[in-house]
Design a protein around this motif. Sequence first.
Motif, PDB file in Angstrom:
ATOM      1  N   LEU A  34     -28.751  25.998 -17.299  1.00 46.37           N
ATOM      2  CA  LEU A  34     -29.130  25.703 -15.988  1.00 46.37           C
ATOM      3  C   LEU A  34     -29.982  24.069 -16.176  1.00 46.37           C
ATOM      4  O   LEU A  34     -30.527  23.771 -17.061  1.00 46.37           O
ATOM      5  N   GLN A  36     -31.317  21.074 -13.260  1.00 45.35           N
ATOM      6  CA  GLN A  36     -31.392  20.314 -11.828  1.00 45.35           C
ATOM      7  C   GLN A  36     -30.746  19.268 -11.624  1.00 45.35           C
ATOM      8  O   GLN A  36     -30.889  18.286 -12.720  1.00 45.35           O
ATOM      9  N   LYS A  60     -31.476  21.217  -4.839  1.00 51.70           N
ATOM     10  CA  LYS A  60     -32.547  21.835  -4.091  1.00 51.70           C
ATOM     11  C   LYS A  60     -32.603  20.803  -2.740  1.00 51.70           C
ATOM     12  O   LYS A  60     -32.768  19.689  -2.827  1.00 51.70           O
ATOM     13  N   GLU A 122     -36.941  30.620  -4.338  1.00 52.87           N
ATOM     14  CA  GLU A 122     -38.009  30.339  -4.657  1.00 52.87           C
ATOM     15  C   GLU A 122     -38.319  30.563  -6.291  1.00 52.87           C
ATOM     16  O   GLU A 122     -38.916  29.999  -7.340  1.00 52.87           O
ATOM     17  N   MET A 125     -36.165  28.278  -8.499  1.00 53.81           N
ATOM     18  CA  MET A 125     -36.959  26.965  -8.575  1.00 53.81           C
ATOM     19  C   MET A 125     -38.097  26.843  -9.326  1.00 53.81           C
ATOM     20  O   MET A 125     -38.692  25.879  -9.819  1.00 53.81           O
ATOM     21  N   GLY A 126     -38.655  28.101  -9.349  1.00 59.08           N
ATOM     22  CA  GLY A 126     -39.956  28.475 -10.325  1.00 59.08           C
ATOM     23  C   GLY A 126     -39.722  28.297 -11.536  1.00 59.08           C
ATOM     24  O   GLY A 126     -40.348  27.637 -12.528  1.00 59.08           O
ATOM     25  N   VAL A 127     -38.544  28.509 -12.186  1.00 56.56           N
ATOM     26  CA  VAL A 127     -38.021  28.429 -13.337  1.00 56.56           C
ATOM     27  C   VAL A 127     -37.828  26.926 -13.802  1.00 56.56           C
ATOM     28  O   VAL A 127     -38.035  26.406 -14.637  1.00 56.56           O
ATOM     29  N   VAL A 128     -37.003  26.160 -12.743  1.00 58.33           N
ATOM     30  CA  VAL A 128     -36.866  24.696 -12.802  1.00 58.33           C
ATOM     31  C   VAL A 128     -38.102  24.258 -12.801  1.00 58.33           C
ATOM     32  O   VAL A 128     -38.413  23.101 -13.679  1.00 58.33           O
ATOM     33  N   ASN A 129     -39.158  24.375 -12.104  1.00 55.94           N
ATOM     34  CA  ASN A 129     -40.548  23.669 -12.105  1.00 55.94           C
ATOM     35  C   ASN A 129     -41.274  23.855 -13.540  1.00 55.94           C
ATOM     36  O   ASN A 129     -41.930  22.796 -13.666  1.00 55.94           O
ATOM     37  N   ASN A 131     -39.678  23.974 -15.920  1.00 57.11           N
ATOM     38  CA  ASN A 131     -38.916  23.033 -16.967  1.00 57.11           C
ATOM     39  C   ASN A 131     -38.639  23.838 -18.010  1.00 57.11           C
ATOM     40  O   ASN A 131     -38.561  23.282 -19.349  1.00 57.11           O
ATOM     41  N   ARG A 132     -38.433  25.019 -17.973  1.00 56.90           N
ATOM     42  CA  ARG A 132     -38.088  26.074 -19.042  1.00 56.90           C
ATOM     43  C   ARG A 132     -36.726  26.222 -19.183  1.00 56.90           C
ATOM     44  O   ARG A 132     -35.890  26.663 -18.195  1.00 56.90           O
TER      45      ARG A 132
END
Lengths: 155, 115
Positions: A34, A36, A60, A122, A125-129, A131-132
Motif C-alpha cells: 500500500l 498513498q 484520498k 476511514e 486511511m487510518g492505516v495510512v495515517n 504510516n504503517r
Amino acid sequence: QKAIIRVIPLKVEPIVLEGEFANVAEVTPAEGKLLQSHPLSLCNTSEDEHTESGFITIVKLEQPDRDPNPCLSLANKAKLAGERGARAILFDITDDESAADQLRKPRGLSQPVVLIRGHDAELLMGVVNKNREAHVKIEVKEPPSWPDYDVWILL
Amino acid sequence: VHPNVSQGCQGGCATCSDYNGCLSCKPRLFFVLERIGMKQIGVCLSSCPSGYYGTRYPDINKCAKCKADCETCFTRNFCTKCKSGFYLHSGKCLEKCPDGLEANNHTMECTSVVH
C-alpha cells in the motif's frame, strides 16, 4: 461489482473492507504494497520519487471545490498511476461522490480501479495515517448464489 | 476555522487536509510532494529543496526533481552541480569530458586544457 479489500499491516491484525470496482478499468484481483499518492502527484507536471513498481496506490480525493482546476480527469489520473507502476488504484471518494460518475465510463484500463467510501475508507486511511507498511489484496466479491429478494413467501 | 484551512495546515498552505497535507500554497510559495514511508503529503516552501528546481505555472508553483545524474539544477536540463562520478559541462553531466577539455577532479567540471 463489489470488491473485497484485505489490508494486512505489519505486525497488526488484518482488516477486511469493501469497495466497488469502477467500470473505467478491468474488474480483476490485484495485490501489492500500500502506498498513498497525493491527488496532485497524479499530474503530468509532477513526478513521484517512488520508482519501485508493484504497489497499490490509495488516493484520498478532496471535495471538488478544493481542486477547481484538476490537472487531469480521474480516469487519466488512474491511467497515469498504472503507467507509474501501480497494480491497482484505490480512490477514497468519501468527500467526492461525483468521482463515481467520472469513473463509470469503460476505458479498458488494465489496472483495477476500486472506489471506497465511508467507514471502510476511514479504516483504510487510518492505516495510512499511522504510516504503517501494509500489504493489500483486492478480490472480486462474487454475488450471492441466491438472488436478493426482500420477501420470501413459503407455501 | 475557515473551511478551506483545517487545523492541521502548515504555515505555507493556502488549503490543506489532514490526509493530503497542503493542497495549494500561499502566493509565490512552491508546492512540493514529500514522501514519508508509505505516506505522501504536499508541503509549501519558499524555495525548492536541493535536488529540485522550481517551475511557475499559472495556477501553481511546483518543485520537480533534477535529473538522476544531477545534484543541483536550475532547470530540468541545466545542471549546476553533478553527482559524484560526473563532470559538469555546459549544464550537462558527463562521465567523460569532450575532446579538447580536461576533467578537473577538484571542481568536477570540464575545463579548457591549459598549455
